[in-house]
Design an enzyme around this catalytic site. Structure first.
Site, mmCIF file in Angstrom:
data_model
loop_
_atom_site.group_PDB
_atom_site.id
_atom_site.type_symbol
_atom_site.label_atom_id
_atom_site.label_comp_id
_atom_site.label_asym_id
_atom_site.label_seq_id
_atom_site.Cartn_x
_atom_site.Cartn_y
_atom_site.Cartn_z
ATOM 1 N N SER A 289 52.008 2.241 58.876
ATOM 2 C CA SER A 289 51.782 1.340 59.998
ATOM 3 C C SER A 289 50.311 0.895 60.033
ATOM 4 O O SER A 289 49.797 0.389 59.045
ATOM 5 C CB SER A 289 52.218 2.033 61.291
ATOM 6 N N ASP A 374 62.409 -3.435 59.539
ATOM 7 C CA ASP A 374 61.260 -3.014 60.347
ATOM 8 C C ASP A 374 61.132 -3.954 61.538
ATOM 9 O O ASP A 374 60.828 -5.141 61.373
ATOM 10 C CB ASP A 374 59.998 -3.048 59.486
ATOM 11 N N HIS A 409 60.972 0.992 60.350
ATOM 12 C CA HIS A 409 59.514 1.145 60.259
ATOM 13 C C HIS A 409 59.105 2.548 59.825
ATOM 14 O O HIS A 409 58.188 2.709 59.027
ATOM 15 C CB HIS A 409 58.906 0.823 61.629
#
Length: 463
Positions: A289, A374, A409
């Site tokens: 991330s 995601d 994600h």
């Protein structure tokens, strides 16, 4: 003795076995009684159902073989897994199977016909774990104390049961049960807290003599210090520094914004490079991330020379809205359903040119792992831009993309359950983080990406 002999003789005759009258010693009568018991067991009884898991103690990324035996042939059974998180919440998964003609069910090769997952999924009971119906809203399973295992209870049940039926009566219909331990830290792996030169982190060192290749490990905008990926790296022979950079009590300044700069990350890298048990010329970077932006920044902007970089679902730059976004206060980070997502904010066209990574200056191999579902970050678009910039700079050979349909994600170590939505903030308003991902394809992505990630590190850190 004569009475015992007469009783044994009469019973043996029913089995077609005869004895001579002169065999009358107590020892021989005892032997005949033992033989009689064996004959009765063989002719009338069946062993109790047995559930096995091998190995029963393993690292979280290792497969185990689960098997039920001594069951009625061609009959429906349910295999259930349940455990409590460190916060005390119940997580569970269950799946329906049919025994074969020998009364055996083998999760390594038999398909699940219902429950938490379908098809042949040897580790489905682990990656399909989900909060029980009575659990709190918005849970995400994360290990805080890597020096203790998750203890997962496995049980075998008669018939095809649902989760609600399981919780009605823990005894009725349970045929066999056992527990397994799932660890993030192998025996003799060393955990060292780092509070040095302002750096806050945890260093994990493999067992045995060094020096070892190493990774600097950064996570995302959830903040704090997450150790479990680094613990697994060290368990596999790669030293790893899990590095906090905001949201930690030992980092000065407001907790909801990044208060450290280039000097902090340079110090962390140099600390690892100078460690006597680390091979200073064989250090890589990994980020998830927002951590992707940071490791790319470290590799291109502050004079470090890592051997490789791994990015998992992250942006190509930062922007001025990050501090408010960290606390979830930015309205642009919350969609109409109350889900916290930075997908729009991380679109490359929404990031100012001056705030983008100068990826064309990258000098080491980059592995970019992305989930095509995601819903938190513009990962596909970020990967496209990175690939295009490197191609234009004549460095296409440095870029490797792993792209997974249906994955979200949070691509983490194998057999970890995916959470597509979790509670981001409870006060003053409940806001959920929207991560995306579907259980089965996300699990497949985690397993494949983990293997290829180690292949990538082996190629660039060990050779």
């Amino acid at each position: 003795m004569l009475k015992a002999h007469s009783s044994v003789t009469a019973l043996l005759r029913t089995t077609g076995i005869s004895i001579r009258p002169e065999v009358t010693t107590l020892r021989n009568v005892a032997c005949m009684q033992h033989l009689l018991g064996a004959v009765r067991w063989k002719s009338q009884l069946r062993p109790a159902p047995l559930l096995t898991a091998r190995p029963s103690r393993a690292l979280i990324d290792e497969q185990i073989s689960i098997q039920g035996r001594f069951l009625p042939p061609n009959c429906p059974v349910t295999v259930r897994a349940h455990m409590h998180s460190e916060e005390g919440d119940l997580w569970e998964a269950f799946s329906h199977y049919n025994t074969d003609e020998n009364g055996v069910v083998n999760l390594t090769k038999d398909p699940s016909v219902g429950g938490s997952y379908f098809g042949c999924e040897p580790m489905g009971l682990f990656w399909a774990l989900h909060p029980a119906p009575s659990a709190r809203e918005g849970l995400r399973l994360r290990k805080r104390d890597v020096e203790t295992p998750y203890v997962v209870q496995l049980s075998l049940w008669e018939g095809h049961m649902t989760s609600d039926q399981d919780t009605m009566d823990e005894l009725a219909g349970c045929l066999a049960a056992l527990s397994v331990e799932r660890w993030y830290m192998a025996p003799h792996t060393r955990r060292v807290e780092i509070r040095q030169n302002g750096v806050v982190g945890t260093l994990f060192l493999p067992s045995g003599p060094g020096p070892f290749p190493a990774m600097v490990d950064l996570w995302g905008i959830g903040g704090g210090l997450n150790e479990y990926r680094s613990a697994l790296f060290a368990s596999k022979g790669i030293a790893s520094l899990s590095l906090a950079y905001f949201g930690h009590k030992d980092i000065p300044g407001p907790p909801n914004q990044i208060n450290v700069g280039d000097d902090y990350f340079r110090s962390a890298y140099n600390l690892l490079q100078d460690h006597q048990e680390v091979c200073g010329e064989r250090i890589g970077l990994i980020g998830l991330s927002y951590g992707v932006y940071l490791v790319l920044h470290m590799a291109t902007h502050i004079g470090l020379k890592p051997k490789c970089v791994i990015g998992i679902n992250g942006p190509v730059g930062s922007n001025d809205k990050w501090p408010s976004m960290m606390s979830g206060s930015s309205l642009k980070a919350v969609d109409e359903h109350g889900n916290f997502t930075v997908k729009d904010m991380t679109m490359p066209y929404n990031i100012a040119k001056d705030n983008k990574i100068k990826i064309e200056t990258l000098e080491c191999p980059l592995l970019y792992i992305l989930g095509e579902d995601d819903n938190n970050c513009a990962s596909v678009e970020s990967a496209n831009e990175i690939e295009e910039v490197l191609r234009s700079a004549g460095k296409a050979q440095l870029f490797t993309r792993l792209s997974y349909p249906g994955a979200g994600h949070l691509i983490e170590p194998p057999y970890s359950p995916n959470t597509s939505v979790s509670l981001w903030r409870a006060k003053p308003k409940r806001i959920r983080a929207f991560w995306g991902g579907h259980p089965a394809p996300h699990a497949a992505a985690q397993e494949d990406a983990w293997k290829k990630m180690f292949d990538f590190m082996d190629c660039n850190l060990r050779r």
